[in-house]
Design a protein around this motif. Structure first.
Motif, short mmCIF file in Angstrom:
data_model
loop_
_atom_site.label_atom_id
_atom_site.label_comp_id
_atom_site.label_asym_id
_atom_site.label_seq_id
_atom_site.Cartn_x
_atom_site.Cartn_y
_atom_site.Cartn_z
N UNK A 31 -29.61 -1.31 23.14
CA UNK A 31 -29.87 -1.55 21.71
C UNK A 31 -31.34 -1.86 21.47
N UNK A 32 -31.94 -2.73 22.29
CA UNK A 32 -33.35 -3.07 22.12
C UNK A 32 -34.25 -1.87 22.38
N UNK A 33 -33.89 -1.05 23.36
CA UNK A 33 -34.70 0.14 23.65
C UNK A 33 -34.68 1.08 22.45
N UNK A 34 -33.52 1.34 21.88
CA UNK A 34 -33.46 2.21 20.71
C UNK A 34 -34.18 1.59 19.52
N UNK A 35 -34.00 0.30 19.32
CA UNK A 35 -34.60 -0.39 18.18
C UNK A 35 -36.12 -0.28 18.18
N UNK A 36 -36.73 -0.34 19.35
CA UNK A 36 -38.19 -0.31 19.44
C UNK A 36 -38.75 1.09 19.72
N UNK A 37 -38.04 1.91 20.46
CA UNK A 37 -38.61 3.20 20.85
C UNK A 37 -38.52 4.25 19.77
N UNK A 38 -37.52 4.19 18.91
CA UNK A 38 -37.42 5.19 17.84
C UNK A 38 -38.60 5.10 16.86
N UNK A 39 -38.93 3.93 16.32
CA UNK A 39 -40.10 3.87 15.43
C UNK A 39 -41.42 4.13 16.17
N UNK A 40 -41.53 3.64 17.40
CA UNK A 40 -42.75 3.89 18.17
C UNK A 40 -42.90 5.37 18.46
N UNK A 76 -48.28 10.93 26.56
CA UNK A 76 -46.99 11.62 26.63
C UNK A 76 -46.85 12.34 27.97
N UNK A 77 -47.91 12.98 28.43
CA UNK A 77 -47.84 13.68 29.71
C UNK A 77 -47.60 12.72 30.87
N UNK A 78 -48.25 11.56 30.84
CA UNK A 78 -48.06 10.58 31.92
C UNK A 78 -46.66 10.01 31.89
N UNK A 79 -46.19 9.63 30.70
CA UNK A 79 -44.86 9.02 30.59
C UNK A 79 -43.75 10.00 30.95
N UNK A 80 -43.90 11.25 30.55
CA UNK A 80 -42.87 12.24 30.85
C UNK A 80 -43.00 12.81 32.25
N UNK A 81 -44.18 12.67 32.85
CA UNK A 81 -44.43 13.29 34.15
C UNK A 81 -44.26 12.37 35.34
N UNK A 82 -44.05 11.09 35.10
CA UNK A 82 -43.85 10.16 36.21
C UNK A 82 -42.43 9.60 36.16
N UNK A 88 -38.76 0.73 29.34
CA UNK A 88 -37.89 1.71 28.70
C UNK A 88 -38.47 2.16 27.36
N UNK A 89 -39.01 1.22 26.60
CA UNK A 89 -39.53 1.56 25.27
C UNK A 89 -40.70 2.52 25.39
N UNK A 90 -41.66 2.24 26.27
CA UNK A 90 -42.81 3.15 26.36
C UNK A 90 -42.41 4.49 26.95
N UNK A 91 -41.40 4.52 27.80
CA UNK A 91 -40.94 5.79 28.36
C UNK A 91 -40.21 6.61 27.30
N UNK A 92 -39.24 6.02 26.66
CA UNK A 92 -38.43 6.77 25.71
C UNK A 92 -39.18 7.09 24.43
N UNK A 93 -40.18 6.29 24.08
CA UNK A 93 -41.00 6.62 22.91
C UNK A 93 -41.72 7.95 23.11
N UNK A 94 -42.15 8.22 24.33
CA UNK A 94 -42.80 9.50 24.61
C UNK A 94 -41.81 10.67 24.44
N UNK A 95 -40.59 10.50 24.91
CA UNK A 95 -39.59 11.55 24.74
C UNK A 95 -39.22 11.73 23.27
N UNK A 96 -39.02 10.62 22.56
CA UNK A 96 -38.68 10.71 21.14
C UNK A 96 -39.83 11.32 20.34
N UNK A 132 -41.83 15.52 16.97
CA UNK A 132 -42.90 16.51 16.75
C UNK A 132 -42.29 17.90 16.62
N UNK A 133 -41.40 18.24 17.54
CA UNK A 133 -40.76 19.55 17.49
C UNK A 133 -39.97 19.74 16.21
N UNK A 134 -39.28 18.70 15.78
CA UNK A 134 -38.51 18.79 14.54
C UNK A 134 -39.40 18.92 13.32
#
Length: 109
Positions: free
Chosen positions: A20-29, A52-58, A89-97, A102-104
């Protein structure tokens, strides 16, 4: 048997708190990061793209280790494991979100 169930329940509650905390913070970030990625300023866009490249690539486990241990070695202080997991988790998933957002956004004509 009862003790094992109580431990599993405690672990489930902790997992739900993390989720819950990961979603709460990573979606707006992630939305802010996506706006930075689409920025017309090349400095901001390139810095966010590098993030984004670092977070998604490691691997996530490497990021979690870095978030947990780096503050101690850099600043001489640290925080508890739960906080480190949330930050990691927040900094990782924020990059994916951010890439999802962006794509959307860019797919709309």
């Amino acid at each position: 048997m009862g003790n094992l169930l109580l431990q599993m329940l405690a672990g489930t509650v902790t997992s739900l708190k993390i989720f819950i905390l990961t979603l709460l913070f990573s979606l707006p970030l992630g939305l802010l990061v996506a706006k930075g990625r689409m920025s017309k300023n090349p400095i901001i866009s390139n810095m966010v793209n590098m993030y984004i490249m670092i977070m998604r690539g490691t691997p996530l486990i490497l990021q979690l280790l870095f978030v947990y241990f780096a503050p101690y070695y850099i600043f001489g202080t640290s925080y508890d494991r739960f906080t480190a997991v949330i930050v990691g988790f927040v900094i990782n998933y924020a990059a994916y979100f951010a890439e999802i957002y962006r794509g959307g956004i860019q797919s709309i004509p």
